[in-house]
Design a protein around this motif. Sequence first.
Motif, mmCIF file in Angstrom:
data_model
loop_
_atom_site.group_PDB
_atom_site.id
_atom_site.type_symbol
_atom_site.label_atom_id
_atom_site.label_comp_id
_atom_site.label_asym_id
_atom_site.label_seq_id
_atom_site.Cartn_x
_atom_site.Cartn_y
_atom_site.Cartn_z
ATOM 1 N N MET A 173 7.768 -2.689 10.926
ATOM 2 C CA MET A 173 6.847 -1.627 11.340
ATOM 3 C C MET A 173 7.425 -0.669 12.386
ATOM 4 O O MET A 173 7.226 0.544 12.276
ATOM 5 C CB MET A 173 5.532 -2.237 11.842
ATOM 6 N N PRO A 174 8.146 -1.140 13.406
ATOM 7 C CA PRO A 174 8.729 -0.160 14.349
ATOM 8 C C PRO A 174 9.671 0.833 13.683
ATOM 9 O O PRO A 174 9.669 2.024 14.033
ATOM 10 C CB PRO A 174 9.460 -1.051 15.360
ATOM 11 N N TYR A 175 10.468 0.372 12.728
ATOM 12 C CA TYR A 175 11.371 1.285 12.025
ATOM 13 C C TYR A 175 10.579 2.321 11.235
ATOM 14 O O TYR A 175 10.944 3.506 11.222
ATOM 15 C CB TYR A 175 12.280 0.495 11.084
ATOM 16 N N MET A 176 9.526 1.885 10.581
ATOM 17 C CA MET A 176 8.708 2.811 9.810
ATOM 18 C C MET A 176 8.024 3.822 10.717
ATOM 19 O O MET A 176 7.990 5.027 10.414
ATOM 20 C CB MET A 176 7.665 2.041 9.003
ATOM 21 N N ILE A 177 7.490 3.368 11.840
ATOM 22 C CA ILE A 177 6.793 4.277 12.746
ATOM 23 C C ILE A 177 7.745 5.330 13.296
ATOM 24 O O ILE A 177 7.425 6.525 13.337
ATOM 25 C CB ILE A 177 6.132 3.480 13.893
ATOM 26 N N CYS A 222 10.202 4.878 4.003
ATOM 27 C CA CYS A 222 10.235 3.963 2.857
ATOM 28 C C CYS A 222 11.665 3.590 2.494
ATOM 29 O O CYS A 222 11.945 2.424 2.170
ATOM 30 C CB CYS A 222 9.526 4.602 1.668
ATOM 31 N N LEU A 223 12.574 4.556 2.536
ATOM 32 C CA LEU A 223 13.981 4.252 2.254
ATOM 33 C C LEU A 223 14.527 3.255 3.263
ATOM 34 O O LEU A 223 15.156 2.254 2.886
ATOM 35 C CB LEU A 223 14.807 5.540 2.291
ATOM 36 N N LEU A 224 14.280 3.501 4.539
ATOM 37 C CA LEU A 224 14.807 2.630 5.589
ATOM 38 C C LEU A 224 14.240 1.226 5.469
ATOM 39 O O LEU A 224 14.987 0.233 5.521
ATOM 40 C CB LEU A 224 14.473 3.232 6.956
ATOM 41 N N CYS A 225 12.930 1.110 5.286
ATOM 42 C CA CYS A 225 12.308 -0.213 5.225
ATOM 43 C C CYS A 225 12.685 -0.957 3.948
ATOM 44 O O CYS A 225 12.855 -2.182 3.963
ATOM 45 C CB CYS A 225 10.784 -0.081 5.338
#
Length: 290
Positions: A173-177, A222-225
């Motif tokens: 979640m932190p990466y997405m945020i 979305c790509l990163l997660c």
Amino acid sequence: MSAAATMAAPGKPGSGFGLAVALLAPIALVNAAGFLLPVLNLARMSFYEVEPTGSMREVYTLATWAKMITDSFYGELLVSSITVSLGITLLTLLCSYPIALYLHRSSGTWKTILLVLVISPLLTSAVVRTYGWIAILSDSGLINNALASLGLGRVRLMFNQIGVVIGLTEILMPYMILALLAGFGRLDPRVEEAASTLGAAPFTVFRRIILPLTLPGIALGCLLCFVLAVSSFITPKLLGGGRVFLLATEIYDQAIVTLNWPLAATLSLIVLGVFGGALVLYTRALRAIL
């Protein structure tokens, strides 16, 4: 010679190309040493022959690749890994989008506090956070004890895909945020105010204005997660308890447990192929959005 003439004659023809090469050479060498050479070594290793003792013979064969194609287990493993990672990515997006939007609209000290709260989990190791989820999701953990105290039955939340999805969703979640916040730069509150003034309902404002303008951030997050979920090993290994088979956990088992390095190398190349496919889809989606 005048100052204008001096500025107009920076040097010999081609000096700009030489400067570009000189500037790019260090990072190109680092990438070659840290990424390209190991990948080529994996590709070479995937064609080696493995003996029953686990040792490798530098005899080139297609046996490992043939096994990957003919054995249905690896096809199911690939599909399962992609499906689970897509589900985690979608769930992470749904949980993170409202937080990122609220954080984007906040200001002052309150925004700083919220941003610190978002970033602070990244300062803790994923191993520690996974063990925290073990304490929460185990049969005698916080959730099951709460259900038992209410007279409800205990639910199995560990050593299955449910626990892996829950744990990875929270961890990612932190990466997405942060990725969403990076893509919210196109969001102008004046456009929302204008739409509301013209009588648009809140859901219409979100669907017609907010969501389209934040699509680049959604695509990046979305790509990163997805990439992090596919390559995740610690959380699926601990929360899955060896019962959830994903590409990363299978690579570990083949390399460390069974000592089948050619098969582990082949699976690693397949993971790289998945990453490449995700990057291609992201590029096409970004072109369609912009």
